[in-house]
Motif scaffolding. Structure first.
Motif, PDB file in Angstrom:
ATOM      1  N   GLU A 227       0.818  -1.201   0.000  1.00 16.96           N
ATOM      2  CA  GLU A 227       0.000   0.000   0.000  1.00 16.96           C
ATOM      3  C   GLU A 227       0.855   1.255   0.000  1.00 16.96           C
ATOM      4  OE1 GLU A 227      -3.654   2.271   0.132  1.00 16.96           O
ATOM      5  OE2 GLU A 227      -2.898   0.412  -0.742  1.00 16.96           O
ATOM      6  N   TRP A 399      -5.232  -0.692  -8.712  1.00 17.88           N
ATOM      7  CA  TRP A 399      -4.116  -1.296  -7.979  1.00 17.88           C
ATOM      8  C   TRP A 399      -4.513  -1.536  -6.517  1.00 17.88           C
ATOM      9  CZ3 TRP A 399       1.407   1.304  -8.119  1.00 17.88           C
ATOM     10  CH2 TRP A 399       2.330   0.457  -7.469  1.00 17.88           C
ATOM     11  N   ARG A 401      -7.455  -2.002  -5.274  1.00 17.56           N
ATOM     12  CA  ARG A 401      -8.429  -3.087  -5.174  1.00 17.56           C
ATOM     13  C   ARG A 401      -7.744  -4.448  -5.206  1.00 17.56           C
ATOM     14  NH1 ARG A 401     -12.739  -0.300  -9.391  1.00 17.56           N
ATOM     15  NH2 ARG A 401     -13.682   1.140  -7.875  1.00 17.56           N
ATOM     16  N   ARG A 402      -6.692  -4.571  -6.016  1.00 19.01           N
ATOM     17  CA  ARG A 402      -5.942  -5.818  -6.054  1.00 19.01           C
ATOM     18  C   ARG A 402      -5.248  -6.079  -4.721  1.00 19.01           C
ATOM     19  NH1 ARG A 402      -4.443  -3.884 -11.269  1.00 19.01           N
ATOM     20  NH2 ARG A 402      -2.355  -3.333 -10.512  1.00 19.01           N
ATOM     21  N   ILE A 403      -4.709  -5.011  -4.118  1.00 22.10           N
ATOM     22  CA  ILE A 403      -4.056  -5.149  -2.818  1.00 22.10           C
ATOM     23  C   ILE A 403      -5.077  -5.545  -1.756  1.00 22.10           C
ATOM     24  CG2 ILE A 403      -2.867  -3.898  -0.978  1.00 22.10           C
ATOM     25  CD1 ILE A 403      -1.546  -2.194  -3.180  1.00 22.10           C
ATOM     26  N   ALA A 405      -7.765  -7.149  -2.024  1.00 24.14           N
ATOM     27  CA  ALA A 405      -8.279  -8.511  -2.193  1.00 24.14           C
ATOM     28  C   ALA A 405      -7.345  -9.558  -1.602  1.00 24.14           C
ATOM     29  CB  ALA A 405      -8.487  -8.799  -3.675  1.00 24.14           C
ATOM     30  N   THR A 406      -6.097  -9.180  -1.312  1.00 27.34           N
ATOM     31  CA  THR A 406      -5.123 -10.159  -0.827  1.00 27.34           C
ATOM     32  C   THR A 406      -4.621  -9.900   0.584  1.00 27.34           C
ATOM     33  OG1 THR A 406      -3.302  -8.882  -1.794  1.00 27.34           O
ATOM     34  CG2 THR A 406      -4.324 -10.579  -3.171  1.00 27.34           C
ATOM     35  N   ARG A 407      -5.058  -8.804   1.209  1.00 24.88           N
ATOM     36  CA  ARG A 407      -4.511  -8.466   2.527  1.00 24.88           C
ATOM     37  C   ARG A 407      -5.501  -8.719   3.643  1.00 24.88           C
ATOM     38  NH1 ARG A 407      -6.341  -3.760   4.852  1.00 24.88           N
ATOM     39  NH2 ARG A 407      -7.509  -2.319   3.529  1.00 24.88           N
TER      40      ARG A 407
END
Length: 415
Positions: A227, A399, A401-403, A405-407
């Motif tokens: 982030e 970008w 939103r991708r972060i 989804a995985t944190r």
């Protein structure tokens, strides 16, 4: 860090005497720097009459920043921050005096303006990380967001207020450009007096590693925080493409609307009003709203630049510039607060130095934008700059939103 109960409210951190002195010192030093910026641009235009020369002044600022920024971050974490503040402010005072004397004696030349820009880029790159890191030591972690918002407000509002004041002063015959530089010297000296009364700001880093290793460690830390990387890249794009519009305001006023320095002062003053109003309104923004408001501000900034570029007359350009000032101030304050409140305190100096890279990029981008403007047209170039800002924000949101989804969710975001 203070042990007193943390005050509350929109201006809470200003109730802390040490932070209040730091804040006022920032007001004076950044006001001094910004008045010099508009004076350099106007003087460069008078001496050369080209957009390319205006960009050349800012590229000196940018190149200096690329060298000094990494140094500034390491210094802020390894040495007394008060000493850094006092030293850089004394250098700014001396630079302003030298240029004022050169103008009054008639020996001023374009290379001197570029040299002054290099010095300015170096000092701000060293001063800003130390100032931000000292803020984090004076207030508690709970009050950090408010302190950062108020601290960045002092810097970013003067980014618009300074040129406004300088534009008005340049238009007054008995003051002129040399008077702006003398005023800048006085402002820097006041900042020195305030800074010597601040806490020492002892080094936070206890590492025995070399400065280069400290810098590498700061970069490694940032790279492991997705982030932080996203926010820094977004800051780089928005500032690089959007802030370059300031370099060309003298040309906009003189060539597009056939007005003098008074028109430049009016244009930048209206932007200052928007910046002040917006900064005060956002000073107590809860952390959970920082990201959404930052994105909105960046979108508005890009759109406002496009509107400003296509306005057919000076009156409508003033209205568009009000919007530019609002959005520019909002993005800078929210972005700085979001980045610094996301970073661990022992890395604040180095992370702040990475934020400052954005401003070097803005200086570096001004020269090619100036060349493009001379060949393709100023209005067309500024429209392209606004579009680039909007595209940068859209990419950054995808970008994020991708972060997300995985944190693992951050519990502070629900506070």
């Amino acid at each position: 860090m203070t042990d007193t109960p943390e005050p509350t409210g929109r201006f809470a951190s200003l109730a802390i005497p040490e932070f209040r002195r730091l804040w006022w010192g920032g007001v004076f030093v950044f006001l001094a720097m910004q008045t010099q910026q508009i004076a350099r641009s106007w003087l460069a235009y008078e001496l050369t009459g080209t957009n390319t020369a205006l960009g050349g002044v800012l590229i000196g600022f940018g190149v200096a920043g690329l060298v000094a920024i990494p140094t500034g971050g390491v210094l802020a974490d390894r040495f007394a921050k008060r000493t850094i503040l006092v030293t850089t402010q004394l250098v700014n005072t001396a630079t302003a005096v030298l240029i004022a004397v050169a103008i009054e004696t008639g020996v001023i030349a374009y290379w001197m303006i570029v040299a002054a820009s290099v010095v300015g880029g170096s000092t701000i790159s060293i001063l800003a990380p130390a100032r931000m890191a000292l803020s984090a030591e004076i207030v508690s972690r709970e009050g950090l967001t408010n302190a950062i918002m108020l601290g960045t407000m002092s810097a970013h509002v003067t980014r618009v207020v300074g040129p406004a004041v300088a534009g008005v002063m340049i238009g007054i015959t008995v003051i002129g450009i040399e008077g702006v530089y003398w005023a800048s010297a006085v402002l820097s000296l006041i900042a020195v007096v305030l800074s010597v009364t601040l806490p020492e700001g002892a080094p936070r880093s206890t590492s025995n590693a070399s400065p280069i290793e400290d810098l590498k460690e700061g970069i490694r830390y940032t790279r492991l925080e997705p982030e932080l990387v996203r926010l820094l890249v977004m800051s780089l794009g928005v500032v690089m493409f959007g802030f370059a519009h300031q370099a060309f305001l003298p040309t906009v006023v003189a060539d597009l609307f056939d007005r003098g320095a008074g028109g430049l002062g009016l244009l930048t003053t209206i932007a200052a009003v928007g910046a002040v109003i917006t900064s005060i309104a956002l000073a107590n923004t809860p952390r959970k709203h920082l990201r959404t408001r930052q994105n909105a501000a960046a979108y508005l900034f890009g759109g406002a630049i496009i509107l400003f570029a296509v306005m057919p007359n000076f009156g409508l350009a003033l209205a568009a510039m009000f919007a530019v000032g609002c959005a520019m101030s909002a993005f800078q304050s929210l972005n700085g607060s979001l980045i610094m409140s996301s970073a661990d305190i022992e890395y604040h100096g180095r992370v702040q130095s990475l934020i400052m890279l954005s401003y070097s990029a803005f200086g570096l981008a001004a020269l090619p934008f100036g060349v493009i403007a001379d060949r393709a047209g100023l209005r067309e170039t500024m429209v392209g700059m606004g579009v680039a800002v909007i595209l940068t924000v859209a990419h950054s949101i995808r970008w994020q939103r991708r972060i997300a989804a995985t944190r693992i969710p951050d519990p502070l975001e629900s506070l």
